[in-house]
Design a protein around this motif. Structure first.
Motif, PDB file in Angstrom:
ATOM      1  N   HIS A 221       0.532  -1.111   0.052  1.00 36.47           N
ATOM      2  CA  HIS A 221      -0.045   0.024  -0.007  1.00 36.47           C
ATOM      3  C   HIS A 221       0.852   1.167  -0.123  1.00 36.47           C
ATOM      4  N   ALA A 222       1.861   1.196   0.730  1.00 38.07           N
ATOM      5  CA  ALA A 222       2.940   2.379   1.024  1.00 38.07           C
ATOM      6  C   ALA A 222       3.466   2.676  -0.507  1.00 38.07           C
ATOM      7  N   PHE A 223       4.127   1.732  -0.972  1.00 34.90           N
ATOM      8  CA  PHE A 223       4.598   2.030  -2.181  1.00 34.90           C
ATOM      9  C   PHE A 223       3.920   2.328  -3.528  1.00 34.90           C
ATOM     10  N   ALA A 224       2.453   1.948  -3.358  1.00 31.51           N
ATOM     11  CA  ALA A 224       1.620   2.351  -4.282  1.00 31.51           C
ATOM     12  C   ALA A 224       1.147   3.650  -4.465  1.00 31.51           C
ATOM     13  N   MET A 225       1.325   4.338  -3.050  1.00 28.64           N
ATOM     14  CA  MET A 225       1.111   5.857  -2.876  1.00 28.64           C
ATOM     15  C   MET A 225       2.392   6.575  -3.366  1.00 28.64           C
ATOM     16  N   MET A 226       3.391   6.135  -3.595  1.00 33.82           N
ATOM     17  CA  MET A 226       4.755   6.993  -4.020  1.00 33.82           C
ATOM     18  C   MET A 226       4.677   7.267  -5.345  1.00 33.82           C
ATOM     19  N   LYS A 227       5.274   8.247  -5.855  1.00 31.38           N
ATOM     20  CA  LYS A 227       5.225   8.855  -7.232  1.00 31.38           C
ATOM     21  C   LYS A 227       6.129   7.632  -8.005  1.00 31.38           C
ATOM     22  N   GLU A 228       5.798   7.616  -9.235  1.00 34.04           N
ATOM     23  CA  GLU A 228       6.203   6.486 -10.097  1.00 34.04           C
ATOM     24  C   GLU A 228       7.736   7.015 -10.539  1.00 34.04           C
ATOM     25  N   SER A 229       8.258   8.261 -10.153  1.00 35.23           N
ATOM     26  CA  SER A 229       9.481   8.980 -10.177  1.00 35.23           C
ATOM     27  C   SER A 229      10.122   8.591  -8.856  1.00 35.23           C
ATOM     28  N   ALA A 230       9.922   8.160  -8.035  1.00 34.67           N
ATOM     29  CA  ALA A 230      10.390   8.322  -6.575  1.00 34.67           C
ATOM     30  C   ALA A 230      11.291   7.224  -6.134  1.00 34.67           C
ATOM     31  N   PHE A 231      12.185   7.359  -5.224  1.00 36.20           N
ATOM     32  CA  PHE A 231      13.219   6.290  -4.934  1.00 36.20           C
ATOM     33  C   PHE A 231      12.841   6.183  -3.495  1.00 36.20           C
ATOM     34  N   PHE A 232      13.119   4.936  -3.117  1.00 40.01           N
ATOM     35  CA  PHE A 232      12.954   4.477  -1.630  1.00 40.01           C
ATOM     36  C   PHE A 232      14.495   4.116  -0.884  1.00 40.01           C
ATOM     37  N   ILE A 233      14.564   4.779   0.057  1.00 43.74           N
ATOM     38  CA  ILE A 233      15.990   4.479   0.591  1.00 43.74           C
ATOM     39  C   ILE A 233      15.927   3.979   2.089  1.00 43.74           C
ATOM     40  N   ASN A 234      16.452   2.774   2.296  1.00 40.13           N
ATOM     41  CA  ASN A 234      16.383   2.203   3.769  1.00 40.13           C
ATOM     42  C   ASN A 234      17.714   2.045   4.538  1.00 40.13           C
ATOM     43  N   GLY A 235      17.904   2.934   5.495  1.00 42.03           N
ATOM     44  CA  GLY A 235      19.223   2.988   6.142  1.00 42.03           C
ATOM     45  C   GLY A 235      18.879   2.640   7.474  1.00 42.03           C
ATOM     46  N   GLY A 236      17.653   2.275   8.072  1.00 39.14           N
ATOM     47  CA  GLY A 236      17.261   1.887   9.483  1.00 39.14           C
ATOM     48  C   GLY A 236      17.113   0.559   9.661  1.00 39.14           C
ATOM     49  N   ARG A 237      16.107  -0.220   9.592  1.00 39.18           N
ATOM     50  CA  ARG A 237      15.984  -1.739   9.779  1.00 39.18           C
ATOM     51  C   ARG A 237      15.153  -2.253   8.638  1.00 39.18           C
ATOM     52  N   GLY A 238      15.721  -3.432   8.282  1.00 46.31           N
ATOM     53  CA  GLY A 238      15.052  -4.089   7.158  1.00 46.31           C
ATOM     54  C   GLY A 238      13.637  -4.729   7.436  1.00 46.31           C
ATOM     55  N   LYS A 239      13.232  -4.950   8.647  1.00 45.15           N
ATOM     56  CA  LYS A 239      12.041  -5.696   8.940  1.00 45.15           C
ATOM     57  C   LYS A 239      11.195  -4.577   9.119  1.00 45.15           C
ATOM     58  N   THR A 240      11.367  -3.167   8.683  1.00 47.88           N
ATOM     59  CA  THR A 240      10.308  -2.163   8.693  1.00 47.88           C
ATOM     60  C   THR A 240       9.714  -2.128   7.197  1.00 47.88           C
ATOM     61  N   VAL A 241      10.231  -2.906   6.213  1.00 49.16           N
ATOM     62  CA  VAL A 241       9.793  -2.956   5.086  1.00 49.16           C
ATOM     63  C   VAL A 241       9.356  -4.306   4.804  1.00 49.16           C
ATOM     64  N   ASP A 242       8.195  -4.350   3.955  1.00 46.64           N
ATOM     65  CA  ASP A 242       7.876  -5.697   3.420  1.00 46.64           C
ATOM     66  C   ASP A 242       8.674  -5.868   2.074  1.00 46.64           C
ATOM     67  N   GLN A 243       9.723  -6.803   2.164  1.00 49.12           N
ATOM     68  CA  GLN A 243      10.745  -6.850   1.102  1.00 49.12           C
ATOM     69  C   GLN A 243      10.199  -7.408  -0.197  1.00 49.12           C
ATOM     70  N   ALA A 244       9.324  -8.361  -0.025  1.00 47.25           N
ATOM     71  CA  ALA A 244       8.585  -8.842  -1.215  1.00 47.25           C
ATOM     72  C   ALA A 244       7.606  -7.799  -1.929  1.00 47.25           C
ATOM     73  N   ALA A 245       6.941  -7.015  -1.134  1.00 48.44           N
ATOM     74  CA  ALA A 245       6.261  -5.752  -1.811  1.00 48.44           C
ATOM     75  C   ALA A 245       7.208  -4.717  -2.418  1.00 48.44           C
ATOM     76  N   LEU A 246       8.575  -4.584  -1.850  1.00 50.56           N
ATOM     77  CA  LEU A 246       9.504  -3.592  -2.581  1.00 50.56           C
ATOM     78  C   LEU A 246       9.826  -4.203  -3.688  1.00 50.56           C
ATOM     79  N   VAL A 247      10.191  -5.513  -3.751  1.00 51.44           N
ATOM     80  CA  VAL A 247      10.767  -6.330  -5.175  1.00 51.44           C
ATOM     81  C   VAL A 247       9.598  -6.166  -6.338  1.00 51.44           C
TER      82      VAL A 247
END
Length: 327
Positions: A221-247
């Motif tokens: 849901h979060a990725f769907a809300m982002m701009k198509e031109s946007a970049f996602f950067i994670n320097g915090g903790r891996g488990k805060t992100v649904d990695q399958a959804a990111l892929v």
């Protein structure tokens, strides 16, 4: 007789010498599992532990009846059960300040490398494909003047914002549980809801800690809300992100690209779908991995353990609010 401590991560020699002046040391340079029989035996007499990289949950620490303090050579505390430590009156000391600037450097490296397709184009050159000027299919994206949305505006998030605002003229907006008045003054930062930040940011940068409330906070849901031109950067903790959804978001071009220093499973498996994607930059959790910073972290962790075992937990105690019995 000196108190006994366990060192379960190799330390610089000067720090080991300092510890030896205060404690009897049992050292495990290459400890890969808490099931190691010698480690379990050592726990019986240990009053302190110092190290990093291993989960030390309740079932392990139950075997250390004399334990009085823990010192982790990290800022993160998700390898520990803070409530359990609090009930036992065991302070968990950590190193939150010495790695701030270095980790912010790493995060900004991911922002720049992702936007300018640095890793992808490095491979392009090395493979001999650079035969003429590149065309629009290999163009990158600007960073300067864009909008940076930061999830978690703590020390590291603020250091990233400082680089972005003063160095690259970026507009700063943030999602955080509390308002950061200083950041709003210095960076003209705007506090907003998660949904609004996701919809309006050109770069979404997560520096969130991992707690139950942040598990898979960034999902399909979060990725769907982002701009198509946007970049996602994670320097915090891996488990805060649904990695399958990111892929999926990267494969389907829901977002433009990503830069990751942390993952749900670390090390990242060789067969991870992320390995097959050109629009993601992958780093092996190197946020604080410079000689200078790791040495500073070790010094800080040693200072922390010495202070804690002397009864002073006024600085760098991660679980002070949960302690029921202070040392």
């Amino acid at each position: 007789m000196k108190p006994t401590i366990i060192v379960y991560r190799e330390l610089p020699e000067p720090e080991k010498v300092r510890l030896q002046s205060h404690f009897h040391i049992i050292e495990f340079k290459e400890l890969s599992s808490t099931d190691d029989p010698q480690f379990i035996e050592a726990l019986k007499t240990a009053e302190g532990l110092i190290g990093a990289g291993l989960p030390l949950k309740a079932d392990v620490l139950d075997k250390a009846p004399k334990l009085k303090a823990l010192s982790t050579i990290s800022v993160g505390t998700d390898a520990f059960d803070l409530n359990y430590l609090g009930k036992r009156g065991i302070p968990l000391m950590h190193t939150p300040t010495v790695l701030t600037e270095t980790t912010a450097d790493t995060i900004f490296t991911l922002i720049l490398a992702s936007a300018r397709r640095a890793v992808e184009l490095d491979k392009f050159v090395r493979s001999g494909q650079w035969q003429s000027s590149i065309g629009p299919d290999l163009f990158g994206s600007n960073v300067h003047g864009k909008t940076l949305g930061i999830l978690g505006l703590g020390r590291i998030g603020s250091a990233v914002a400082r680089r972005a605002h003063h160095g690259f003229g970026m507009r700063i907006q943030y999602y955080n549980h509390s308002r950061k008045a200083e950041a709003e003054t210095e960076f003209d930062a705007r506090k907003m809801s998660l949904d609004e930040l996701l919809r309006t940011s050109d770069f979404v940068c997560s520096v969130l800690p991992y707690v139950p409330e942040t598990h898979h906070l960034i999902d399909e849901h979060a990725f769907a809300m982002m701009k198509e031109s946007a970049f996602f950067i994670n320097g915090g903790r891996g488990k805060t992100v649904d990695q399958a959804a990111l892929v999926n978001a990267l494969e389907q071009n829901v977002i433009k690209g990503a830069g990751l220093d942390v993952f749900e499973q670390e090390p990242l498996p060789a067969d991870s779908p992320l390995m097959m994607l050109d629009n993601v930059v992958l780093l092996p959790h190197i946020g604080s991995a410079t000689h200078e910073t790791r040495d500073a972290m070790a010094r800080c962790a040693v200072d922390n353990l010495i202070s804690a075992l002397n009864g002073d937990i006024s600085i760098n105690c991660a679980n002070q609010s949960q302690l029921e019995v202070l040392v």
